[in-house]
Every structure is written in structure tokens, then in C-alpha cells.
Design a protein around this motif. Structure first.
Motif, short mmCIF file in Angstrom:
data_model
loop_
_atom_site.label_atom_id
_atom_site.label_comp_id
_atom_site.label_asym_id
_atom_site.label_seq_id
_atom_site.Cartn_x
_atom_site.Cartn_y
_atom_site.Cartn_z
N LEU A 119 0.80 -1.22 0.00
CA LEU A 119 0.00 0.00 0.00
C LEU A 119 0.84 1.28 0.00
CD1 LEU A 119 -2.90 -0.97 2.44
CD2 LEU A 119 -2.74 -1.26 -0.04
N HIS A 120 2.13 1.14 0.22
CA HIS A 120 3.00 2.32 0.16
C HIS A 120 3.58 2.53 -1.24
CE1 HIS A 120 2.80 2.94 4.45
NE2 HIS A 120 3.09 1.67 4.65
N ASP A 121 3.37 1.59 -2.12
CA ASP A 121 3.84 1.69 -3.50
C ASP A 121 2.96 2.69 -4.25
OD1 ASP A 121 4.38 1.30 -6.24
OD2 ASP A 121 4.84 -0.83 -5.93
N PRO A 122 3.53 3.74 -4.86
CA PRO A 122 2.72 4.73 -5.56
C PRO A 122 1.92 4.14 -6.72
CG PRO A 122 5.05 5.06 -6.04
CD PRO A 122 4.97 4.08 -4.91
N ARG A 123 2.43 3.06 -7.32
CA ARG A 123 1.67 2.40 -8.38
C ARG A 123 0.38 1.80 -7.84
NH1 ARG A 123 6.06 -1.83 -10.24
NH2 ARG A 123 6.09 -1.97 -7.96
N VAL A 124 0.48 1.21 -6.67
CA VAL A 124 -0.70 0.60 -6.03
C VAL A 124 -1.68 1.69 -5.61
CG1 VAL A 124 -1.50 -0.80 -4.08
CG2 VAL A 124 0.59 -1.44 -5.30
N ARG A 125 -1.17 2.79 -5.10
CA ARG A 125 -2.06 3.89 -4.70
C ARG A 125 -2.82 4.45 -5.91
NH1 ARG A 125 -0.42 7.12 0.66
NH2 ARG A 125 0.25 5.31 1.87
N ASN A 126 -2.14 4.55 -7.04
CA ASN A 126 -2.83 4.99 -8.24
C ASN A 126 -3.90 3.99 -8.67
OD1 ASN A 126 -1.63 7.49 -8.63
ND2 ASN A 126 -0.03 6.72 -9.99
N ALA A 127 -3.59 2.71 -8.50
CA ALA A 127 -4.56 1.67 -8.84
C ALA A 127 -5.79 1.75 -7.94
CB ALA A 127 -3.91 0.29 -8.72
N ILE A 128 -5.58 2.04 -6.66
CA ILE A 128 -6.70 2.16 -5.71
C ILE A 128 -7.61 3.31 -6.12
CG2 ILE A 128 -7.32 2.73 -3.33
CD1 ILE A 128 -4.68 1.27 -2.52
N LEU A 164 1.19 10.26 -13.98
CA LEU A 164 -0.13 9.66 -13.79
C LEU A 164 -0.79 10.13 -12.50
CD1 LEU A 164 0.05 5.92 -14.89
CD2 LEU A 164 -1.39 7.73 -15.83
N ASP A 165 0.01 10.51 -11.50
CA ASP A 165 -0.54 10.90 -10.21
C ASP A 165 -1.56 12.02 -10.37
OD1 ASP A 165 1.31 9.10 -9.35
OD2 ASP A 165 2.50 10.52 -8.16
N ALA A 166 -1.17 13.07 -11.07
CA ALA A 166 -2.05 14.23 -11.24
C ALA A 166 -3.25 13.89 -12.13
CB ALA A 166 -1.27 15.40 -11.84
N ILE A 167 -3.02 13.08 -13.16
CA ILE A 167 -4.10 12.71 -14.07
C ILE A 167 -5.19 11.93 -13.33
CG2 ILE A 167 -4.71 11.30 -16.08
CD1 ILE A 167 -1.89 11.95 -17.18
N ILE A 168 -4.77 10.94 -12.57
CA ILE A 168 -5.73 10.10 -11.85
C ILE A 168 -6.44 10.91 -10.77
CG2 ILE A 168 -5.94 8.13 -10.28
CD1 ILE A 168 -3.68 6.81 -11.95
N SER A 169 -5.70 11.72 -10.04
CA SER A 169 -6.32 12.54 -8.99
C SER A 169 -7.36 13.48 -9.58
CB SER A 169 -5.25 13.35 -8.24
OG SER A 169 -4.35 12.49 -7.57
N ALA A 170 -7.05 14.06 -10.73
CA ALA A 170 -8.00 14.98 -11.37
C ALA A 170 -9.26 14.25 -11.82
CB ALA A 170 -7.34 15.67 -12.57
N GLU A 171 -9.11 13.05 -12.35
CA GLU A 171 -10.27 12.27 -12.78
C GLU A 171 -11.15 11.90 -11.59
OE1 GLU A 171 -11.44 11.74 -15.66
OE2 GLU A 171 -9.75 12.33 -16.95
N VAL A 172 -10.52 11.52 -10.49
CA VAL A 172 -11.29 11.16 -9.29
C VAL A 172 -12.00 12.38 -8.72
CG1 VAL A 172 -11.14 10.33 -6.90
CG2 VAL A 172 -9.85 9.19 -8.71
#
Length: 230
Positions: A119-128, A164-172
Motif C-alpha cells: 500500500l506504500h507503492d505509488p503504483r498501487v495507490r494509483n490503482a486504488i 499519472l498521479d495528477a491525471i488520476i487525482s484529477a479524474e477522481v
């Protein structure tokens, strides 16, 4: 998409008017609180491990219980008043949206933990966060090439892509705005039709959480040795 969902999407650009506190940083903060624990709720991994112990090490049964528990949390009135500083910090956001976002992030994170993901992996956080959008939205975004892949592929990507961090956060954040707009419409209708109002108040969040939980169960598969963090 439901009527409230369509109306919500059409109103989504009015982000400042609908929820001035709902930003991409809020989305990330909600995820962090869900993983680390907030208010009366322990963190996602602790909740997952507790269920795993109660189910005598049966991962699939533990996941089922995690989903059922969070469906109940989402349907509980007044839950958001107990989630602490996050609500206070984002006072402009309807408390219900804040609470349900935390519950759903925690549920998805618990499932990911039970399936062996860090859960500390940024890839996993983006997946969540991507899973939080729901299967229909994710499929549409991938088809339109707004997202590169569905959640499992994001969680096990060869490397983390910071863009991807900003893209996913914006979509959410946009999706949450749509939910707010849709709920305001439904609440307005519910005032005139008491039965509908009751369903909106208790059933809608629980059902939405159940759908997302089932999607997470199907999508976030056990991590293989080759997909371990590098």
C-alpha cells in the motif's frame, strides 16, 4: 448512466461552485487517511489483517467480509462526522462525500493488501484511486486513452509514472464532483417523495460501495513475484 449521473457529469465543470475544497490534494489526502487510519477507523491493512485472522487465513472470505463491512459503513448515517480533521479541513465538501470516499478507498486498499500488494507503492495507490472510479468509468477512460490501463495493470507496471498521479487525482476529483451534483438532484427529488429520500439517504451509498467492492475483487488480483516492487 443514471439520470443523476448524467446530470452530475454535466455539472462537473462547476467545481468551484459545487465544492471549492475538493481538489486533487484532497483526493490524495483522503487516500492516505484511508490507508493510515483516521478517527475511529484503523488503517486499511489492519482492517484487512483482522478479517484474515477471523476467517482463519482464508483470503477470499476475508475480502468478502471487508466488502460487507464497508457497505455497512457507507450506509450508516452520520459516519462522516467521525472521520476527524479531513472533514474539517475540507469543510466546503459535503460531509457525506468525504465519508464515503474514505470508506471506499479503505475498502479497496484492504482488498489490495489481502492480495499481496504494497500500500506504500505509488503504483498501487494509483490503482486504488482508479478503482474508486468504478468499472464503467475506467473502461471509458482507457478506451479514450485518458488512462493508460485499468487498475491491475497500473499496480503492476514496470515503473511508477509520476505524471499519472495528477491525471488520476484529477479524474477522481471530477467524478466526486459529479456525485455531489447528482446527489443534490436526488435529494431535491427525495424531499417530494419520502421513499426516494430514504433510499438516497441509506441505500445509494451502500449499493455504490458494493459495486466498487465487487469491481476491486475482480480487478485487483494476487500479486505475482514478477510484479513485486522494484
Amino acid at each position: 448512466m443514471s439520470l443523476t449521473g448524467r446530470v452530475g457529469k454535466s455539472l462537473a465543470p462547476r467545481i468551484t461552485e459545487l465544492a471549492p475544497g475538493l481538489t486533487t490534494s484532497f483526493v490524495r489526502e483522503a487516500l492516505s487517511r484511508a490507508i493510515d487510519g483516521v478517527g475511529p477507523l484503523p488503517g486499511a491493512a489492519a482492517a484487512a489483517d483482522k478479517q484474515l485472522a477471523e476467517q482463519h487465513g482464508n483470503v477470499e472470505r476475508a475480502i468478502h467480509e471487508v466488502i460487507e463491512n464497508h457497505v455497512r459503513y457507507a450506509g450508516t448515517q452520520g459516519f462522516a462526522t467521525n472521520v476527524g480533521g479531513l472533514v474539517t479541513a475540507a469543510f466546503a465538501i459535503p460531509a457525506n462525500i468525504t465519508g464515503v470516499t474514505l470508506v471506499q478507498c479503505r475498502m479497496i486498499a484492504a482488498i489490495a493488501h489481502l492480495r499481496g500488494h504494497d500500500l506504500h507503492d505509488p503504483r498501487v495507490r494509483n490503482a486504488i484511486l482508479t478503482t474508486l472510479l468504478g468499472e464503467e468509468v475506467v473502461t471509458s477512460l482507457v478506451r479514450k486513452k485518458k488512462l493508460p490501463a485499468p487498475p491491475m495493470a497500473l499496480a503492476t507496471a514496470p515503473a511508477h509514472d509520476p505524471n499519472l498521479d495528477a491525471i488520476i487525482s484529477a479524474e477522481v476529483a471530477a467524478d466526486l464532483i459529479a456525485r455531489i451534483a447528482g446527489k443534490r438532484l436526488a435529494t431535491t427529488i427525495g424531499r417530494r417523495v419520502p421513499v426516494v429520500g430514504g433510499l438516497v439517504g441509506m441505500g445509494a451509498d451502500g449499493y455504490a460501495t458494493w459495486k466498487i467492492g465487487r469491481y476491486a475483487d475482480r480487478e485487483i488480483l494476487p500479486r505475482t513475484r514478477g510484479s513485486a516492487a522494484r
